[in-house]
Design a protein around this motif. Structure first.
Motif, PDB file in Angstrom:
ATOM      1  N   ALA A 137      -6.260   3.941   5.529  1.00  0.00           N
ATOM      2  CA  ALA A 137      -6.599   2.858   5.183  1.00  0.00           C
ATOM      3  C   ALA A 137      -7.272   2.330   6.368  1.00  0.00           C
ATOM      4  O   ALA A 137      -6.424   1.392   6.855  1.00  0.00           O
ATOM      5  CB  ALA A 137      -5.423   2.369   4.219  1.00  0.00           C
ATOM      6  N   PRO A 168      -4.693   0.813  -0.791  1.00  0.00           N
ATOM      7  CA  PRO A 168      -4.952   0.136  -2.160  1.00  0.00           C
ATOM      8  C   PRO A 168      -4.483  -1.346  -2.503  1.00  0.00           C
ATOM      9  O   PRO A 168      -4.480  -1.926  -3.323  1.00  0.00           O
ATOM     10  CB  PRO A 168      -4.113   0.987  -3.055  1.00  0.00           C
ATOM     11  CG  PRO A 168      -3.024   1.459  -2.232  1.00  0.00           C
ATOM     12  CD  PRO A 168      -3.527   1.590  -0.851  1.00  0.00           C
ATOM     13  N   GLU A 169      -3.991  -2.166  -1.281  1.00  0.00           N
ATOM     14  CA  GLU A 169      -3.523  -3.438  -1.438  1.00  0.00           C
ATOM     15  C   GLU A 169      -4.753  -4.328  -1.509  1.00  0.00           C
ATOM     16  O   GLU A 169      -5.841  -4.282  -0.884  1.00  0.00           O
ATOM     17  CB  GLU A 169      -2.970  -3.786  -0.107  1.00  0.00           C
ATOM     18  CG  GLU A 169      -1.633  -3.238   0.149  1.00  0.00           C
ATOM     19  CD  GLU A 169      -0.990  -3.167   1.533  1.00  0.00           C
ATOM     20  OE1 GLU A 169       0.302  -2.902   1.783  1.00  0.00           O
ATOM     21  OE2 GLU A 169      -1.919  -3.535   2.375  1.00  0.00           O
ATOM     22  N   ALA A 196       0.908  -1.255   0.022  1.00  0.00           N
ATOM     23  CA  ALA A 196       0.072   0.072   0.164  1.00  0.00           C
ATOM     24  C   ALA A 196       0.997   1.073   0.038  1.00  0.00           C
ATOM     25  O   ALA A 196       0.740   2.225  -0.660  1.00  0.00           O
ATOM     26  CB  ALA A 196      -1.082  -0.016   1.073  1.00  0.00           C
ATOM     27  N   ILE A 205      -6.440   4.587  -3.632  1.00  0.00           N
ATOM     28  CA  ILE A 205      -6.071   5.377  -2.508  1.00  0.00           C
ATOM     29  C   ILE A 205      -7.092   6.174  -1.811  1.00  0.00           C
ATOM     30  O   ILE A 205      -7.609   6.979  -2.466  1.00  0.00           O
ATOM     31  CB  ILE A 205      -4.996   6.263  -2.984  1.00  0.00           C
ATOM     32  CG1 ILE A 205      -3.778   5.279  -3.706  1.00  0.00           C
ATOM     33  CG2 ILE A 205      -4.343   6.980  -1.817  1.00  0.00           C
ATOM     34  CD1 ILE A 205      -2.637   5.718  -4.204  1.00  0.00           C
TER      35      ILE A 205
END
Length: 329
Positions: A129, A212-213, A50, A294
């Motif tokens: 996140a 965003p992983e 990420a 993101i």
């Protein structure tokens, strides 16, 4: 005689002129243009994670505002400690900065480290996140309830991958265990990228990472989302239910930003902050961030510093109360 006096007079005038000129050269060096070359960002986790994705997304936009390119250098392994230890040996002139995220400080409470939350100077926070639990596409688990039920039935036997021992995703998974009343076998990896790879390959039962992983793998049908640890569903991912929706009162995430080396001139820190803030507001970057999954969360230098201080105390309390790691034993 007159010629000799004139010679001495000319000499004195020459020395006086030289005295005025030399400081001017010194001042010129102090006012050296910054940045005068590319800026390197050290990321102490593997490519594809990420934090790596966040900063690589800046590479096409940031030159417009910083005036020079940024170079990403990955130094994964050792729960990020080796990367930060090496960073502390670099020259604090602003041309070398580091990725600074939740796992940067959590590990300092799990074990003795050569640095702590105050060893670097926060510059800007860029993203947040909420963590989510993902599983291989062929997993028998349909949601978090299935995963928890299995972990209760087989304590310590359900393999849950994370991005590094003592890191943010590991700590959040430990906190989730307490709330959910189950026990996992935690499997550390050298960053979010390798964690995703392990899940896609079916090497673990589930993983704990954060957008965003996993975004690309979810879209490709290689992974499934069991639940999101946010207060409400993420606007970018409305189909994925929260833990709270599934009867587990839990919400927790990670922050990601940049920090400078101790001793970096404040005006240079401001220059970097202003460039990244301008890039965050750039329509081109916003589109790229949206596509990458993101979740932007701007915090100024002062606000980011306060956040780091608060989070540092929070994780210290968690580690001590749960008697985790080796530092406080």
């Amino acid at each position: 005689m007159k010629g000799l006096k004139r010679f001495f007079l000319m000499g004195i005038l020459g020395l006086l002129c030289l005295g005025f000129v030399l400081p001017t050269f010194g001042e010129g060096k102090q006012e050296e243009k910054f940045p005068s070359r590319e800026v390197e960002i050290m990321i102490p986790w593997a490519a594809g994670g990420a934090t790596d994705i966040v900063f690589r997304t800046f590479t096409t936009v940031i030159p417009k505002y910083l005036g020079v390119p940024i170079i990403i250098t990955n130094k994964p392994g050792g729960a990020a400690v080796p990367g930060y230890v090496e960073a502390m040996t670099k020259k604090p002139d602003g041309h070398y900065i580091v990725a600074w995220a939740t796992p940067s400080i959590t590990v300092t409470h799990m074990q003795q480290t050569p640095y702590d939350a105050s060893s670097f100077e926060p510059i800007i926070n860029i993203a947040t996140a909420p963590v989510w639990f993902l599983a291989p596409a062929k997993s028998p688990y349909k949601d978090l309830r299935d995963l928890v039920a299995d972990a209760k039935k087989r304590p310590g036997q359900v393999n849950l991958g994370n991005a590094g021992s003592g890191g943010g995703t590991h700590m959040i998974a430990l906190a989730f265990e307490t709330v959910a009343g189950c026990k996992f076998n935690h499997v550390p990896h050298a960053g979010g990228g390798p964690t995703i790879t392990a899940a896609v390959a079916g090497q673990v039962d589930a993983i704990t990472v954060g957008p965003p992983e996993g975004v690309a793998q979810l879209a490709a049908g290689q992974l499934k989302c069991l639940g999101v640890f946010s207060e409400k569903r993420l606007s970018q991912f409305p189909d994925y239910p929260t833990a709270k929706e599934q009867g587990i009162d839990f919400a927790m995430g990670q922050w990601r930003g940049l920090a400078a080396l101790k001793g970096t001139p404040p005006e240079r820190i401001k220059k970097i902050h202003d460039a990244f803030k301008a890039a965050m507001d750039d329509p081109e970057f916003k589109a790229l961030a949206e596509k990458a999954g993101i979740i932007l969360d701007y915090r100024s230098t002062a606000d980011f510093k306060k956040l780091v201080e608060q989070e540092n105390k929070f994780y210290e309390t968690i580690v001590k109360s749960a008697k985790l790691g080796t530092k406080y034993k």
